[in-house]
Scaffold this motif. Structure first.
Motif, PDB file in Angstrom:
ATOM      1  N   ASP A  86       0.861  -1.179   0.000  1.00 30.83           N
ATOM      2  CA  ASP A  86       0.000   0.000   0.000  1.00 30.83           C
ATOM      3  C   ASP A  86       0.900   1.232   0.000  1.00 30.83           C
ATOM      4  N   MET A  88       0.771   4.223   1.073  1.00 33.91           N
ATOM      5  CA  MET A  88       0.851   5.158   2.196  1.00 33.91           C
ATOM      6  C   MET A  88       1.372   4.502   3.476  1.00 33.91           C
ATOM      7  N   VAL A  94       4.062   9.635   2.813  1.00 30.06           N
ATOM      8  CA  VAL A  94       3.123  10.592   3.409  1.00 30.06           C
ATOM      9  C   VAL A  94       3.761  11.978   3.360  1.00 30.06           C
ATOM     10  N   ARG A  97       3.749  13.312  -0.119  1.00 31.19           N
ATOM     11  CA  ARG A  97       2.404  13.777  -0.481  1.00 31.19           C
ATOM     12  C   ARG A  97       2.143  15.175   0.088  1.00 31.19           C
ATOM     13  N   LEU A  98       2.564  15.380   1.341  1.00 29.35           N
ATOM     14  CA  LEU A  98       2.400  16.710   1.956  1.00 29.35           C
ATOM     15  C   LEU A  98       3.210  17.761   1.208  1.00 29.35           C
ATOM     16  N   HIS A 101       1.508  18.585  -2.027  1.00 29.49           N
ATOM     17  CA  HIS A 101       0.300  19.358  -1.725  1.00 29.49           C
ATOM     18  C   HIS A 101       0.648  20.816  -1.440  1.00 29.49           C
TER      19      HIS A 101
ATOM     20  N   GLY B 121      -4.155   5.075   5.232  1.00 26.21           N
ATOM     21  CA  GLY B 121      -3.507   5.762   4.124  1.00 26.21           C
ATOM     22  C   GLY B 121      -4.249   7.007   3.688  1.00 26.21           C
ATOM     23  N   GLY B 124      -3.582   9.700   6.157  1.00 29.14           N
ATOM     24  CA  GLY B 124      -2.171  10.038   6.404  1.00 29.14           C
ATOM     25  C   GLY B 124      -1.741   9.642   7.815  1.00 29.14           C
ATOM     26  N   MET B 243       3.409  15.225  11.678  1.00 29.83           N
ATOM     27  CA  MET B 243       3.093  15.009  10.258  1.00 29.83           C
ATOM     28  C   MET B 243       1.669  14.478  10.092  1.00 29.83           C
ATOM     29  N   GLU B 246      -0.540  17.422  10.355  1.00 32.92           N
ATOM     30  CA  GLU B 246      -0.529  18.164   9.086  1.00 32.92           C
ATOM     31  C   GLU B 246      -1.393  17.506   8.023  1.00 32.92           C
ATOM     32  N   CYS B 247      -1.309  16.189   7.927  1.00 36.93           N
ATOM     33  CA  CYS B 247      -2.144  15.482   6.952  1.00 36.93           C
ATOM     34  C   CYS B 247      -3.618  15.708   7.244  1.00 36.93           C
ATOM     35  N   GLU B 250      -4.468  19.244   6.188  1.00 38.71           N
ATOM     36  CA  GLU B 250      -4.438  19.508   4.746  1.00 38.71           C
ATOM     37  C   GLU B 250      -5.471  18.691   3.976  1.00 38.71           C
ATOM     38  N   PHE B 251      -5.658  17.444   4.381  1.00 41.07           N
ATOM     39  CA  PHE B 251      -6.481  16.539   3.564  1.00 41.07           C
ATOM     40  C   PHE B 251      -7.844  16.224   4.181  1.00 41.07           C
TER      41      PHE B 251
END
Lengths: 264, 264
Positions: A86, A88, A94, A97-98, A101, B121, B124, B243, B246-247, B250-251
């Motif tokens: 997978d 992630m 991760v 991806r940040l 973004h 995933g 994040g 982190m 943050e994910c 952001e997401f």
């Protein structure tokens, strides 16, 4: 507008990707891959290239973590990033991806089959009865954490199974034997009786292949056994339901006397 | 010689199967499926039939658990059993596999993409920081277990995230809202401060679709929000790495003040 699509490739070879992952990869302008956080032991970049109909640039850890190759490319093009398992599961992706973004690049994730659930399934162990996952790193000067041993100890005290993933570094895959030796080393240091030669352990290998390894026995016995080529993973069982004991007996060769020790 | 092959279909629609699963299903003599332990919300038996080029008999819970339809068929033919997600995640299939094995039928498992890793995933969140998984059943006369609440409490006390799966019964899918109400009900009974309107929670929905839901906010806020159609799942975060915060920001739309509360 560009885009960065994280595509999971699954367990073993190029046929472990989902149809969605395949279509995504085929429709990307550019394909990158990495095989340092995980690896497809049953295939290689050339066969993946053939399947997707385009070149794949395989990146090193430095290029993924330090550089902005993919983020820059994804500013204007559709970029696919191929990752075993997978996509992630590894922190480093991760983080990527940040980063993408924040640079204004839109990102998407196409999930892949992960060893985390496949290991439980192959052994017939219930996913609800797993505690925290841990992993064993290759020993390095000044870096031999005892945390894998401690996680196993805590999980087992709570009656839970422990999935122990084994390190990958370049073309080097930690074997089940090396993982068990590591945990025996922790035992020698901490002496909490968590991991002894007579401790029951499950070993799986080459999941997704036509010849997967699925074994359950004492640590001492499996240390002497030829477990074949990687990838390997370990599970140290907690409390076992009788159906789990039966699965380990039928599918993983758990010896009768060890099976008895799990029955109430 | 016959064979019973358990084939995972993955998350959402007919394109979430792996190439291996597709080939296996196509090469089977007979295909069965069940959609009571999990479900592919984005497709149906007819589209699956078209993809595999053969009829699929959809079985009820009674037929899978009580009957021996598949085991008998697999005595002499290659039988594929199609299951959403990963085929071994449900105990009932592990039991079926044992029954087939005892009847002398050889069995195999083709792993599928499981929500268990896909949820982490999408948010994040690090898979290593999850504790034990739990699930919430639909309330029935005399069956309203407090165990989901207790598992969440234990995980959080250990700093770990809790994945909470939501019940499926026939065509009825428990929504995130119903799951949260259930946990609030447990809180009213046990009052341990584990699950309150101000508790941070993550909700995901329709993973694998082109419009997945990925949200993180207070329970009270998400109870008021339209979270769209199922399948839904909940994650109650434990200690969050920066982190991960943050994910979620952001997401998943984690509000700034709630994000602050997770930072040291």
């Amino acid at each position: 507008m560009g885009e960065l699509v994280f595509i999971g490739l699954g367990l073993y070879d190029e046929r472990d990707v989902t149809l969605k992952g395949l279509e995504e990869a085929r429709s990307c302008d550019l394909l990158f891959a990495e095989f340092f956080t995980s690896s497809l032991v049953g295939t290689g970049p050339r066969r993946l290239s053939n399947l997707y109909g385009k070149k794949i640039k395989v990146l090193t850890r430095e290029e993924v973590e330090g550089g902005d190759i993919m983020v820059e490319a994804a500013m204007s093009r559709r970029v696919g990033f191929l990752v075993a398992g997978d996509p992630m599961a590894a922190t480093t992706h991760v983080e990527l991806r940040l980063r993408a973004h924040r640079a204004g690049v839109s990102t998407r994730v196409v999930a892949g089959v992960s060893a985390l659930t496949a290991v439980a399934g192959a052994l017939g162990l219930q996913i609800y009865k797993f505690g925290r996952i841990t992993s064993i790193p290759f020993r390095e000067e000044g870096f031999e954490p005892l945390s894998p041993y401690e996680v196993v100890g805590m999980n087992r005290a709570a009656g839970l199974h422990s999935l122990v993933l084994l390190d990958i570094q370049e073309e080097r895959y930690m074997t089940a034997g090396e993982g068990m030796e590591y945990l025996l080393g922790c035992e020698a240091e901490l002496s909490k009786g968590v991991f002894l030669p007579e401790t029951a352990i499950c070993v799986v290998g080459r999941l997704g292949s036509s010849q997967p390894l699925v074994r359950a026995d004492r640590v001492g016995t499996l240390l002497e056994e030829d477990l074949g080529t990687p990838l390997h993973a370990l599970v140290i069982p907690g409390k076992l339901h009788f159906m789990e004991v039966e699965c380990l007996s039928e599918f993983a060769g758990l010896p009768e006397d060890l099976a008895q020790s799990f029955n109430p």
